[in-house]
Design a protein around this motif. Sequence first.
Motif, short mmCIF file in Angstrom:
data_model
loop_
_atom_site.label_atom_id
_atom_site.label_comp_id
_atom_site.label_asym_id
_atom_site.label_seq_id
_atom_site.Cartn_x
_atom_site.Cartn_y
_atom_site.Cartn_z
N TYR A 1 0.86 -1.19 0.00
CA TYR A 1 0.00 0.00 0.00
C TYR A 1 0.89 1.24 0.00
CZ TYR A 1 -3.00 3.76 1.63
OH TYR A 1 -3.66 4.97 1.75
N ASN A 2 0.93 1.94 -1.13
CA ASN A 2 1.71 3.18 -1.26
C ASN A 2 3.14 3.01 -0.77
OD1 ASN A 2 -0.67 4.25 -2.20
ND2 ASN A 2 -1.01 5.61 -0.47
N SER B 1 -2.95 -2.42 -2.91
CA SER B 1 -4.10 -1.53 -2.72
C SER B 1 -3.69 -0.06 -2.81
CB SER B 1 -4.76 -1.81 -1.35
OG SER B 1 -3.86 -1.53 -0.30
N SER B 2 -2.58 0.22 -3.47
CA SER B 2 -2.05 1.58 -3.54
C SER B 2 -2.97 2.52 -4.30
CB SER B 2 -0.68 1.58 -4.21
OG SER B 2 0.26 0.82 -3.48
N ASP B 3 -2.91 3.79 -3.93
CA ASP B 3 -3.63 4.81 -4.67
C ASP B 3 -2.73 5.97 -5.06
OD1 ASP B 3 -3.27 6.08 -2.24
OD2 ASP B 3 -5.37 5.94 -1.64
N ASP B 4 -1.39 5.73 -5.01
CA ASP B 4 -0.46 6.77 -5.44
C ASP B 4 0.16 6.36 -6.78
OD1 ASP B 4 1.09 4.69 -4.37
OD2 ASP B 4 2.77 6.05 -3.98
N GLY C 1 2.06 2.64 -8.35
CA GLY C 1 1.44 2.00 -9.50
C GLY C 1 2.41 1.80 -10.65
N PRO D 1 -4.47 -6.36 -8.27
CA PRO D 1 -5.13 -5.36 -7.43
C PRO D 1 -5.89 -6.04 -6.29
CG PRO D 1 -6.33 -5.65 -9.48
CD PRO D 1 -5.08 -6.45 -9.61
N ARG E 1 -9.05 -3.42 0.71
CA ARG E 1 -7.87 -2.85 1.35
C ARG E 1 -7.72 -3.42 2.75
NH1 ARG E 1 -6.97 3.49 0.98
NH2 ARG E 1 -6.55 2.82 -1.17
#
Length: 228
Positions: free
Chosen positions: A9-10, A36-39, A43, A59, A63
């Motif tokens: 995660y990030n 589960s990254s959102d940066d 990615g 993916p 999360r």
Amino acid sequence: MISIIIPTYNEGRQPLALVDSLANLPGLGEIIIVDSSDDGLSGGVLRDIRDGGRARVVPARARGRAAQMNQGAEMAAFEILLFLHCDTRLPADAVSRVEHVLGHRRWGRFDLRLDDPGWRFRLIGYMINLRSRLTRIATGDQAIFTRKDFFVAQGGFAGIALMEDIEFSRRAGRRSRPGLVTSPVTTSARRWISHGTVRTILLMWKLRLLYRLGADPDRLAAMYRTGR
């Protein structure tokens, strides 16, 4: 051969360094990264890893470290599962050591050392290992490993925001005493450095005590993230 499962995660560029460190590990079957990254940085790094064929990158359906590790375990092609944090490095003989332990145990963990050579961090590593020996409880940064059928029989990791490693250790420990690999994994000392050694130790003790007293894991996870 084993399946190594890494929840992310990030994590920035850390997954690349970790995958590179595993590239020549004897006996490695596969690396599964459940992300589960959102940066954007994470990615891009993970796409490079996936496109280079160095690991399966998928993916996360949900999360949370427990959910991500359970998802990776479902996908695993090999019977032995090893759950690895992104800032932890395995010793060169990890696979043969794990196979030896699982010849007479159903699950286990590694001894741990921190990547800072200072005496405080050597002492912290020693105390973590001693605590695990006395309590038979393993934490995630000690690279928990198990056979897939045993993991499934225990119901995997509990779907909680924090302490999923301790909860699994308790359930698994009722069925089988944990095995131990004394060749240590090396994990980052960054949390102790950034938050202070004494403060971090006291926080960890507080979180475990509150969990034993029945505190909500979501509340504990928020305390862990903020360091309070």
